[in-house]
Design an enzyme around this catalytic site. Sequence first.
Site, PDB file in Angstrom:
ATOM      1  N   CYS A  74       0.793  -1.065  -0.037  1.00 35.29           N
ATOM      2  CA  CYS A  74       0.021  -0.137   0.174  1.00 35.29           C
ATOM      3  C   CYS A  74       0.982   1.332  -0.057  1.00 35.29           C
ATOM      4  CB  CYS A  74      -0.931  -0.040   1.227  1.00 35.29           C
ATOM      5  SG  CYS A  74      -1.736   1.470   1.443  1.00 35.29           S
ATOM      6  N   GLU A 173     -11.970  -1.191  -6.337  1.00 32.68           N
ATOM      7  CA  GLU A 173     -12.992  -1.956  -5.056  1.00 32.68           C
ATOM      8  C   GLU A 173     -14.226  -2.429  -5.655  1.00 32.68           C
ATOM      9  OE1 GLU A 173     -11.696  -3.175  -2.145  1.00 32.68           O
ATOM     10  OE2 GLU A 173      -9.798  -2.387  -2.695  1.00 32.68           O
ATOM     11  N   HIS A 207      -3.590  -0.244  -6.259  1.00 27.34           N
ATOM     12  CA  HIS A 207      -4.687  -0.762  -6.843  1.00 27.34           C
ATOM     13  C   HIS A 207      -4.644   0.132  -8.292  1.00 27.34           C
ATOM     14  CE1 HIS A 207      -6.774  -0.741  -2.972  1.00 27.34           C
ATOM     15  NE2 HIS A 207      -7.730  -1.183  -3.721  1.00 27.34           N
TER      16      HIS A 207
END
Length: 294
Positions: A74, A173, A207
């Site tokens: 992350c 997500e 992401h």
Amino acid sequence: MKRQHVIGMFDSGVGGLTVMKEILEQIPELRIIYLGDTARVPYGNRSKEELIDFGEEIITFLISQGAEAVVVACNTSSANALPDLKKSFDIPLIGTIEPGARLAVSKTSGGKIGLIATEATVRSKAYSSAISRVLSKGVLPEDQGLRESWQQGEQSIALVKSQACPLFVPLVEAGLSKTPEARGIARTYLSGFDTAGVDALILGCTHYPFLAPVIRDILGEQTALIDPAQAMVDELKSVLDKLDEVQEMKAKSTVKETWKLRFYVSGDPELFQSVGNTLLPGLIQEVRQVIWGD
């Protein structure tokens, strides 16, 4: 090469799966425990203090499950919490920032590096500092002309434009990374990079590689997309070599276990499994939920 080790990984959600994919391709012998902190996603608007607290809670859990090292998959946590987390734990912690900076410096052809990331990562200026740091350590561009120009002080190598992209994480997500909505949002975020002359763009959130096809269509082939995961694997290999040495010195015999991957989330297990298998088909067979204390 033994590689009979267990590593932990964590991200705010499914983004860290991009790093896991890279690790599995290059070090298939590893056993991996992955935690997606989906109850608290996104991390991009969190304070530094919150990110440190989350990291301490998650790393403690991963160690309790047998992790010998932890990959902080992350960028937001790596940029804002990792230096403090390293003071609290005595196992290796591998983040995204310096590996990403090394790769960006090596791949830039004109010395103008760009960054897309969460608001917290952009605000931290961690990538700008890391680029200066890796250059001071001797990391140089692969492009010979740029390398020589920089060494002679004729040309700079620097982060010239950063853009926060707060809507990217929710899109991924929700499994919407390939939709027209994603393309429209990406076009807005990326509008200034051409005029800035950026030739290497750091995907400063795990992401974002899921949006790489959209980003590539908008920016074109002339802009190198920098995924820090590739360089993180190199750092992980070095950590595993050291763990092998320690294992040999202790003459430690390990019981071989049959499990390969374990997935945990703090939110909805079914949603994580559904979205995760949409992004990386067939990877996730079972997801368990972890409930954090108040």
